[in-house]
Scaffold this motif. Structure first.
Motif, mmCIF file in Angstrom:
data_model
loop_
_atom_site.group_PDB
_atom_site.id
_atom_site.type_symbol
_atom_site.label_atom_id
_atom_site.label_comp_id
_atom_site.label_asym_id
_atom_site.label_seq_id
_atom_site.Cartn_x
_atom_site.Cartn_y
_atom_site.Cartn_z
ATOM 1 N N GLY A 163 0.824 -1.214 0.000
ATOM 2 C CA GLY A 163 0.000 0.000 0.000
ATOM 3 C C GLY A 163 0.856 1.260 0.000
ATOM 4 N N GLN A 164 1.899 1.240 0.823
ATOM 5 C CA GLN A 164 2.784 2.400 0.925
ATOM 6 C C GLN A 164 3.516 2.640 -0.401
ATOM 7 O OE1 GLN A 164 4.160 4.114 3.991
ATOM 8 N NE2 GLN A 164 2.171 3.618 4.840
ATOM 9 N N VAL A 165 3.969 1.526 -1.014
ATOM 10 C CA VAL A 165 4.737 1.641 -2.263
ATOM 11 C C VAL A 165 3.858 2.161 -3.398
ATOM 12 C CG1 VAL A 165 5.964 0.307 -4.031
ATOM 13 C CG2 VAL A 165 6.461 -0.068 -1.623
ATOM 14 N N LEU A 166 2.598 1.709 -3.434
ATOM 15 C CA LEU A 166 1.677 2.178 -4.472
ATOM 16 C C LEU A 166 1.585 3.704 -4.444
ATOM 17 C CD1 LEU A 166 -1.324 -0.326 -4.375
ATOM 18 C CD2 LEU A 166 0.326 0.020 -6.209
ATOM 19 N N ARG A 167 1.639 4.264 -3.231
ATOM 20 C CA ARG A 167 1.543 5.714 -3.075
ATOM 21 C C ARG A 167 2.885 6.373 -3.409
ATOM 22 N NH1 ARG A 167 2.393 8.898 1.179
ATOM 23 N NH2 ARG A 167 3.066 7.084 2.364
ATOM 24 N N THR A 168 3.966 5.764 -2.890
ATOM 25 C CA THR A 168 5.293 6.370 -3.027
ATOM 26 C C THR A 168 5.793 6.379 -4.478
ATOM 27 O OG1 THR A 168 5.771 5.462 -0.864
ATOM 28 C CG2 THR A 168 7.648 6.320 -2.076
ATOM 29 N N ARG A 169 5.466 5.309 -5.232
ATOM 30 C CA ARG A 169 6.065 5.186 -6.573
ATOM 31 C C ARG A 169 5.635 6.324 -7.500
ATOM 32 N NH1 ARG A 169 3.002 0.203 -9.710
ATOM 33 N NH2 ARG A 169 1.018 1.264 -9.897
ATOM 34 N N GLU A 170 4.522 6.991 -7.151
ATOM 35 C CA GLU A 170 4.063 8.098 -7.984
ATOM 36 C C GLU A 170 4.676 9.432 -7.565
ATOM 37 O OE1 GLU A 170 2.538 7.254 -10.534
ATOM 38 O OE2 GLU A 170 2.036 5.209 -9.930
ATOM 39 N N LEU A 171 5.398 9.437 -6.445
ATOM 40 C CA LEU A 171 5.949 10.711 -5.949
ATOM 41 C C LEU A 171 7.114 11.181 -6.827
ATOM 42 C CD1 LEU A 171 5.810 10.165 -2.083
ATOM 43 C CD2 LEU A 171 4.174 11.351 -3.541
ATOM 44 N N GLU A 172 7.355 12.505 -6.766
ATOM 45 C CA GLU A 172 8.308 13.100 -7.708
ATOM 46 C C GLU A 172 9.738 12.585 -7.549
ATOM 47 O OE1 GLU A 172 7.560 17.153 -7.052
ATOM 48 O OE2 GLU A 172 5.870 17.214 -8.441
ATOM 49 N N PHE A 173 10.160 12.363 -6.283
ATOM 50 C CA PHE A 173 11.561 11.958 -6.114
ATOM 51 C C PHE A 173 11.821 10.579 -6.716
ATOM 52 C CE2 PHE A 173 11.483 8.883 -2.633
ATOM 53 C CZ PHE A 173 10.277 9.148 -2.003
ATOM 54 N N VAL A 174 10.775 9.723 -6.717
ATOM 55 C CA VAL A 174 10.938 8.398 -7.325
ATOM 56 C C VAL A 174 10.971 8.535 -8.853
ATOM 57 C CG1 VAL A 174 9.926 6.091 -7.557
ATOM 58 C CG2 VAL A 174 9.813 7.292 -5.378
ATOM 59 N N GLN A 175 10.063 9.355 -9.365
ATOM 60 C CA GLN A 175 10.048 9.610 -10.817
ATOM 61 C C GLN A 175 11.389 10.183 -11.254
ATOM 62 O OE1 GLN A 175 7.476 8.763 -12.540
ATOM 63 N NE2 GLN A 175 5.617 8.960 -11.315
ATOM 64 N N ALA A 176 11.927 11.106 -10.427
ATOM 65 C CA ALA A 176 13.205 11.748 -10.762
ATOM 66 C C ALA A 176 14.329 10.722 -10.805
ATOM 67 C CB ALA A 176 13.516 12.833 -9.736
#
Lengths: 231, 306
Positions: A163-176
């Motif tokens: 659940g946490q990863v589903l939310r985090t993977r869309e965050l900007e620092f991960v995209q960056a």
């Protein structure tokens, strides 16, 4: 639901006293478990049949059991086993849960589908019942208790982390990080998983108590630690 | 509503199949030969071979799995190795005892928790609230394998007020029900308090008071009714914990239910019976969770799978 207890977010608002008392109790229990053999001269398995069922005294603080064994020595020895079970079960099951949960959440698709279905089935069982079943077929001993509790324990972590990863993977620092060319493994290990650790640590704290109680319940049913080892 | 119902039921089928598969896998987890493990190391080879044939362990794994699933679908869970009684029948004769205990424990929990939760929420921050909070925390922290024997020593052995074990009269039910219901009562009391506190903050409660409703009426008729939704859900979801707890409570008080049957059959290495008991408890648990979801859907029409 949390209002009755002391949530971790209450610590900044004057509940330090309670937190300190809690920490002291935990530290005392851990110290007693670790220093056990130094605190009592008695062997937890040694029997003094002449003194069986004797009440507490200066020599035997908690008295003696039906076989004349020092109860204080047995409590200390049992505490070590309980602590060990708690640490190993939480350590291994959280590692497995973090690994599978983060892969399921990050990779998605069929991998997520497969892991999620396994989680669903395991969650469909009352946890302790599955542990009873596993220990019943594997044989009652401490190793199998730890194995059974780990096999049911990872599921909660995996679901939480997914659940946490589903939310985090869309965050900007991960995209960056991805845009900069970081590999999937690097993104997961360096960026995604660390962001799930605060939630995992809360679950692990609760899980430690749960694992210790589950081991005690299994031992009570004759499926855990076998006599004469105390638990 | 119908779509929700169908969708929720459809989601249950793979879970039930998974549960059955896991229970089937259990017997194949036994290290070495399951038939040898059941009969012991000293058993004669002919006896082991006969048991392997009887349990169908000499057939290919896929065929065994198919036969197991077909049996489960028909309600045929095999026969007990010890008594030769059909497993399904052995379980069904124990169901009333376990249901009686579970219902009594739920009744104890609800009877204690709801008034306690209401009193704590209404008197938030007062001595009564702190007392209720402490009681709830104590109830949650005390495992039933400790509380049960303690209650038995105090009320059966020392005071002699209640029977120490067995089933028969309502008096036999008192100690097991309290022992099993205590933890649930604690969780429910916390939930009732928190949920009611949340509702008491809502404007409709103030509006009811402004319209002249007395405080007890505003609390009980307005806020409490709405606060019941999460409480009812929790009661349903905790049923699994009650079933697992019953395994321990039944062992302590020699209560002739499924939990005790399970522990006894583990002791006798009667694996078909172990398998049957585990499957029955797990399926009941899945069924209760399904029912809870459906009731939740009725209570709160916003809940949908879309």
């Amino acid at each position: 639901m949390w209002e009755l207890g002391v949530g971790i977010w209450d610590l900044g608002s004057g509940n330090w006293e309670l937190a300190r008392v809690g920490a002291l109790i935990v530290l005392a229990a851990v110290a007693a478990a670790l220093l056990g053999p130094l605190l009592t001269p008695y062997d937890p398995a040694a029997q003094q049949l002449a003194l069986r069922l004797e009440g507490p005294s200066a020599a035997h603080w908690f008295g003696l059991d039906e076989l004349g064994r020092d109860i204080f020595a047995r409590v200390l020895a049992g505490a070590r086993i309980s602590l060990m079970v708690g640490i190993v079960v939480v350590g291994v099951s959280s590692t497995i849960g973090i690994a599978l949960g983060s892969v399921a959440g990050y990779v998605g698709g069929r991998v997520d589908e497969a892991i999620s279905r396994v989680i669903d089935v395991l969650l469909a069982f009352p946890g302790l019942l599955l542990a009873i079943a596993l220990v019943a077929v594997l044989g009652p001993n401490l190793t199998n208790v730890v194995l059974a509790l780990t096999l049911i324990g990872w599921v909660g972590y995996a679901r939480l982390v997914r659940g946490q990863v589903l939310r985090t993977r869309e965050l900007e620092f991960v995209q960056a990080a991805r845009a900069l060319g970081a590999t999937t493994v690097r993104v997961l290990v360096r960026h995604v998983i660390p962001s799930t650790l605060p939630a995992v640590s809360v679950q692990a704290t609760l899980g430690m108590g749960g694992a210790i109680l589950a081991e005690a319940a299994l031992s009570f049913l004759g499926l855990g630690v076998q006599p004469p080892t105390p638990s | 509503m119908l779509r929700y119902l169908v969708r929720r039921l459809a989601l249950t089928i793979p879970v039930l199949l998974g549960v059955a598969t896991l229970v089937f896998a259990l017997i194949h987890l036994i290290p070495g030969d399951p038939a040898q493990a059941m009969l012991g190391e000293t058993a004669a080879q002919e006896d082991v071979d006969a048991l392997r044939r009887r349990l169908g362990l000499d057939r290919p794994l896929v065929e065994q799995y198919g036969l197991f699933l077909a049996g489960v679908a028909r309600g045929d869970l095999g026969t007990s190795l010890r008594t030769n009684e059909p497993v399904a029948q052995a379980i069904l004769t124990r169901v009333p005892a376990t249901l009686e205990l579970a219902a009594a424990a739920m009744l104890v929990a609800i009877g204690v928790a709801i008034p306690l939760g209401i009193i704590a929420a209404v008197g938030r921050g007062t001595f009564v609230d702190h007392l209720a909070t402490t009681l709830a925390l104590t109830g949650m922290s005390v495992p039933n394998f400790w509380l049960g024997p303690l209650l038995a020593i105090a009320f059966a052995v020392e005071l002699g007020w209640l029977p120490v074990s067995g089933r028969g009269t309502p008096a036999h039910l008192v100690l097991p029900a309290i022992s099993l219901g205590a933890a649930l009562a604690a969780i429910l009391a916390r939930m009732t308090r928190a949920s009611l506190l949340e509702e008491l903050r809502e404007p409709y409660v103030q509006a009811a008071r402004a319209r002249g409703a007395s405080r007890p009426r505003a609390v009980l008729r307005h806020a409490f009714r709405n606060s019941l939704i999460p409480v009812v859900t929790l009661i349903g979801l905790q049923f699994g914990a009650v079933l697992t707890g019953a395994v321990i409570t039944e062992t302590i008080f020699a209560w002739p239910g499924i939990g005790r049957l399970l522990i006894q059959s583990i002791g006798f290495r009667d694996y078909p019976l172990v398998q049957g008991c585990i499957l029955f408890i797990a399926v009941t648990y899945v069924g209760m969770n399904l029912l809870t979801d459906l009731v939740y859907g009725v209570l709160d029409p916003r809940i949908r799978y879309d």
